[in-house]
Motif scaffolding. Structure first.
Motif, PDB file in Angstrom:
ATOM      1  N   ILE A 250     -36.655  -6.653 -23.027  1.00 17.18           N
ATOM      2  CA  ILE A 250     -36.484  -7.293 -24.333  1.00 17.18           C
ATOM      3  C   ILE A 250     -37.869  -7.503 -24.924  1.00 17.18           C
ATOM      4  CG2 ILE A 250     -35.618  -9.291 -25.581  1.00 17.18           C
ATOM      5  CD1 ILE A 250     -33.514  -9.644 -23.354  1.00 17.18           C
ATOM      6  N   THR A 251     -38.112  -6.812 -26.015  1.00 16.40           N
ATOM      7  CA  THR A 251     -39.454  -6.807 -26.619  1.00 16.40           C
ATOM      8  C   THR A 251     -39.341  -7.181 -28.092  1.00 16.40           C
ATOM      9  OG1 THR A 251     -40.164  -5.146 -25.029  1.00 16.40           O
ATOM     10  CG2 THR A 251     -41.486  -5.377 -27.025  1.00 16.40           C
ATOM     11  N   LEU A 331     -25.717  -5.657 -21.474  1.00 21.67           N
ATOM     12  CA  LEU A 331     -26.811  -6.242 -22.255  1.00 21.67           C
ATOM     13  C   LEU A 331     -26.625  -6.010 -23.759  1.00 21.67           C
ATOM     14  CD1 LEU A 331     -30.603  -6.332 -21.436  1.00 21.67           C
ATOM     15  CD2 LEU A 331     -29.787  -6.142 -23.757  1.00 21.67           C
ATOM     16  N   HIS A 335     -26.193  -8.544 -27.007  1.00 22.08           N
ATOM     17  CA  HIS A 335     -27.272  -8.700 -27.987  1.00 22.08           C
ATOM     18  C   HIS A 335     -26.749  -8.530 -29.413  1.00 22.08           C
ATOM     19  CE1 HIS A 335     -31.735  -8.168 -26.654  1.00 22.08           C
ATOM     20  NE2 HIS A 335     -31.372  -9.414 -26.732  1.00 22.08           N
TER      21      HIS A 335
HETATM   22  O1  LIG Z   1     -33.634  -1.682 -29.744  1.00 23.03           O
HETATM   23  P1  LIG Z   1     -32.278  -1.535 -30.390  1.00 23.03           P
HETATM   24  O2  LIG Z   1     -32.427  -1.622 -31.870  1.00 23.03           O
HETATM   25  O3  LIG Z   1     -31.487  -0.379 -29.909  1.00 23.03           O
HETATM   26  O4  LIG Z   1     -31.475  -2.805 -29.972  1.00 23.03           O
HETATM   27  C1  LIG Z   1     -31.947  -4.099 -30.167  1.00 23.03           C
HETATM   28  C2  LIG Z   1     -31.980  -4.849 -28.838  1.00 23.03           C
HETATM   29  O5  LIG Z   1     -30.683  -5.036 -28.335  1.00 23.03           O
HETATM   30  C3  LIG Z   1     -32.769  -4.088 -27.827  1.00 23.03           C
HETATM   31  O6  LIG Z   1     -34.007  -3.780 -28.364  1.00 23.03           O
HETATM   32  C4  LIG Z   1     -32.950  -4.881 -26.537  1.00 23.03           C
HETATM   33  O7  LIG Z   1     -33.956  -5.836 -26.726  1.00 23.03           O
HETATM   34  C5  LIG Z   1     -33.255  -3.967 -25.414  1.00 23.03           C
HETATM   35  O8  LIG Z   1     -32.289  -3.001 -25.262  1.00 23.03           O
HETATM   36  C6  LIG Z   1     -33.476  -4.702 -24.123  1.00 23.03           C
HETATM   37  O9  LIG Z   1     -33.758  -3.781 -23.141  1.00 23.03           O
END
Ligand SMILES: O=P(O)(O)OC[C@@H](O)[C@@H](O)[C@H](O)[C@H](O)CO
Ligand SMILES: NC(=O)c1ccc[n+]([C@@H]2O[C@H](COP(=O)([O-])OP(=O)(O)OC[C@H]3O[C@@H](n4cnc5c(N)ncnc54)[C@H](O)[C@@H]3O)[C@@H](O)[C@H]2O)c1
Length: 540
Positions: A250-251, A331, A335
């Motif tokens: 998660i970034t 996950l 999210h």
């Molecule tokens: O990056 P995306 O836009 O596909 O999705 C947003 C978040 O769910 C994602 O960035 C998570 O932080 C990530 O998948 C964690 O590993």
């Protein structure tokens, strides 16, 4: 004060501050990487800066790669010009632990940054030269889901893709077209092997990446612009591989709170860099400690010693299971639920949402009750442990400045992966998808989100999404605004969306969920306060 731009002048002070420094010879690895990289990364956004760069630095420090990575943007030059070059491509990685500790490390593994688009001839020609060299072993990608998309919701090629196919490799414009053109240069220069590794968040990313590149290449073949040998080269997995991958860390976008904390510790050049869009950048990348990168071990031209960077190299089936576990069940669907409802309920921090018992219950039920039953354990990661850690530590981490608005970006592109997959998996397993409750509630919440009015009735700006205008027009043309709960009117407006398999990877009516989503939407749309009320009632 210390500065990232001149960190080598303050190495002792930084070490005393607890900042970890590169172990390998920075100048030598940089010079060698600029000369000819073994590893090129496309899409130098925050995930690369927080994660891939850590892997590369670890590998270089361990002697597993003798040169730096070159970062390439194809879409827009912003990070190249405003983020990489001003800092000599160095990055301050900031790992934010639950206790508030900021674990800082300088990553100097990026040798150079290019805007690899024919619009900037000098950079593009340099990139072509890199691709012509047999020393290049692999390219990795974090270009977001839409970077791979060639078609609109009606299944038609985007006009600029149709044009680049008609024009041939010299007219490459999309990222997939540019990659196909670079591979043509490599083929023509001797057809050295290469691995192209998508590390974007969608199932079977390697297969979809390969399909997209081949669509362009075969279009060029049909238009008489390339020869069969080139397409044969692309289709030969022993020469051009598209390994599948699962990536997790998660970034968040660099946050003002991190900027302030770093300034208080003595950093003087880590201000946020305005982008004019929802994304933000800075000389630093803020991230969490937990991370996984699982990659199919298929590298026909060899590879850097990625194991030294903690990468799990395995077979395709294991990668697929790990990825399916993460992006379709344990996950990312959670999210997206927090993203949609967080924006509606006025949250700006994921950790705060986890303190709301109804939202917490929603993500627990989404993960444990609805996603997990169709998950197959990958073996290398235990799904129950993964989701337990996510719900009890990662999402509630108060130090991590993650925002629902970041995650809400491009939601239309993520629906098939995050929910469509599970709905289809229920049908494939002989389970009744019509009994699902949380997935349809989130999809209804997304429709409610598209109205761009929060639960207090105030307008908000939805996060960027390539389908936003189109979807909002459909709702507006159907007369759907906050307070409209007439079932027939709602059905007429949302049916074209919910039945569109390009959006969900299934027709939600055929899956037995369309009517339920309409009903939930009417409840959520009853007026101000309805979203919180419905969540409280349904997630009691
Ligand atoms: O990056 P995306 O836009 O596909 O999705 C947003 C978040 O769910 C994602 O960035 C998570 O932080 C990530 O998948 C964690 O590993
Ligand atoms: N940030 C995370 O928590 C995280 C975690 C796991 C996986 N990912 C994956 O990484 C991707 C990027 O995440 P990020 O945090 O770096 O995002 P970011 O917004 O910081 O960077 C996005 C990058 O993609 C490029 N890009 C955007 N649209 C493009 C297009 N149409 N064609 C080519 N390049 C394009 C941008 O120029 C930029 O380099 C996500 O979409 C996701 O698939 C992110």
């Amino acid at each position: 004060m210390v500065s990232l731009k001149h960190w080598q002048d303050s190495a002792q002070q930084l070490a005393a501050m607890g900042v970890r420094l590169p172990q390998a010879n920075v100048e030598a690895t940089r010079r060698a990487g600029i000369e000819q990289p073994r590893w090129i990364h496309f899409g130098g956004g925050n995930l690369y800066r927080a994660f891939h760069a850590q892997v590369a630095q670890d590998v270089i420090d361990a002697g597993g790669m003798d040169r730096g990575v070159v970062v390439v943007e194809t879409f827009q030059p912003f990070t190249v010009d405003q983020v990489y070059r001003p800092y000599n491509c160095d990055i301050l990685q900031v790992i934010m632990d639950e206790d508030g500790t900021l674990d800082q490390r300088i990553l100097s593994c990026t040798a150079g940054a290019l805007f690899g688009n024919p619009q900037r001839a000098e950079d593009y020609q340099q990139l072509v030269r890199y691709f012509e060299s047999p020393e290049l072993q692999m390219a990795t990608f974090t270009i977001t889901e839409k970077g791979y998309a060639l078609r609109n919701a009606a299944g038609e090629l985007f006009p600029y893709v149709a044009k680049e196919i008609a024009d041939g490799p010299a007219g490459a414009a999309s990222t997939m077209g540019i990659v196909a053109a670079l591979l043509l240069a490599r083929y023509t220069a001797g057809a050295a092997p290469i691995a192209l590794v998508s590390t974007d968040n969608f199932s079977q990313n390697g297969r979809r990446f390969r399909d997209a590149v081949l669509t362009v290449a075969q279009g060029w073949l049909a238009a008489g612009k390339v020869q069969q040998g080139y397409v044969d080269y692309l289709m030969d997995k022993d020469r051009v591989s598209f390994p599948w991958s699962m990536i997790d860390r998660i970034t968040p976008n660099p946050a003002p709170a991190t900027e302030e904390a770093l300034k208080a510790q003595g950093w003087d050049d880590l201000q946020l860099i305005p982008t004019g869009s929802g994304v933000s950048f800075a000389g630093f990348a803020n991230t969490e400690r937990t991370c996984y990168l699982v990659v199919e071990d298929s590298f026909p031209n060899g590879r850097p010693k990625l194991e030294a960077g903690g990468v799990i190299l395995t077979d395709r089936e294991t990668v697929d299971r790990a990825d399916t576990m993460k992006v379709t069940a344990c996950l990312n669907p959670l999210h997206t639920a927090l993203a949609v409802f967080g924006c509606l309920l006025g949250y700006t921090k994921i950790a705060d949402e986890m303190a709301n018992p109804h939202l917490r219950r929603l993500v627990e039920r989404l993960g444990y009750d609805e996603g997990m039953p169709v998950v197959v354990s990958p073996g290398v990661i235990e799904p129950k442990d993964f989701i337990d850690t996510l719900i009890t530590h990662r999402l509630p981490n108060p130090a991590l400045p993650d925002a629902p608005q970041r995650i809400a970006q491009d939601t239309s592109q993520k629906m098939p992966i995050r929910y469509g997959h599970t709905i289809n998996a229920y049908a494939a397993a002989g389970l009744d998808a019509g009994k699902l409750e949380c997935i349809p509630l989130v999809i209804a919440g997304w429709l409610r989100y598209l109205l761009a009015v929060d639960d207090e009735g105030a307008a908000f700006t939805p996060s960027p999404d390539p389908m936003l205008d189109q979807l909002q027009d459909l709702l507006a043309q159907g007369g759907v605004a906050l307070g409209v709960t007439d079932a027939a009117a709602v059905h007429a407006a949302v049916e074209p969306i919910l039945s569109n398999a390009e959006i969900f990877d299934c027709d939600l009516y055929q899956a037995g969920l369309g009517e339920k989503i309409e009903q939930y939407f009417c409840e959520l749309n009853a007026g101000p306060g309805a979203v919180a009320r419905v969540l409280a009632e349904r997630m009691a």
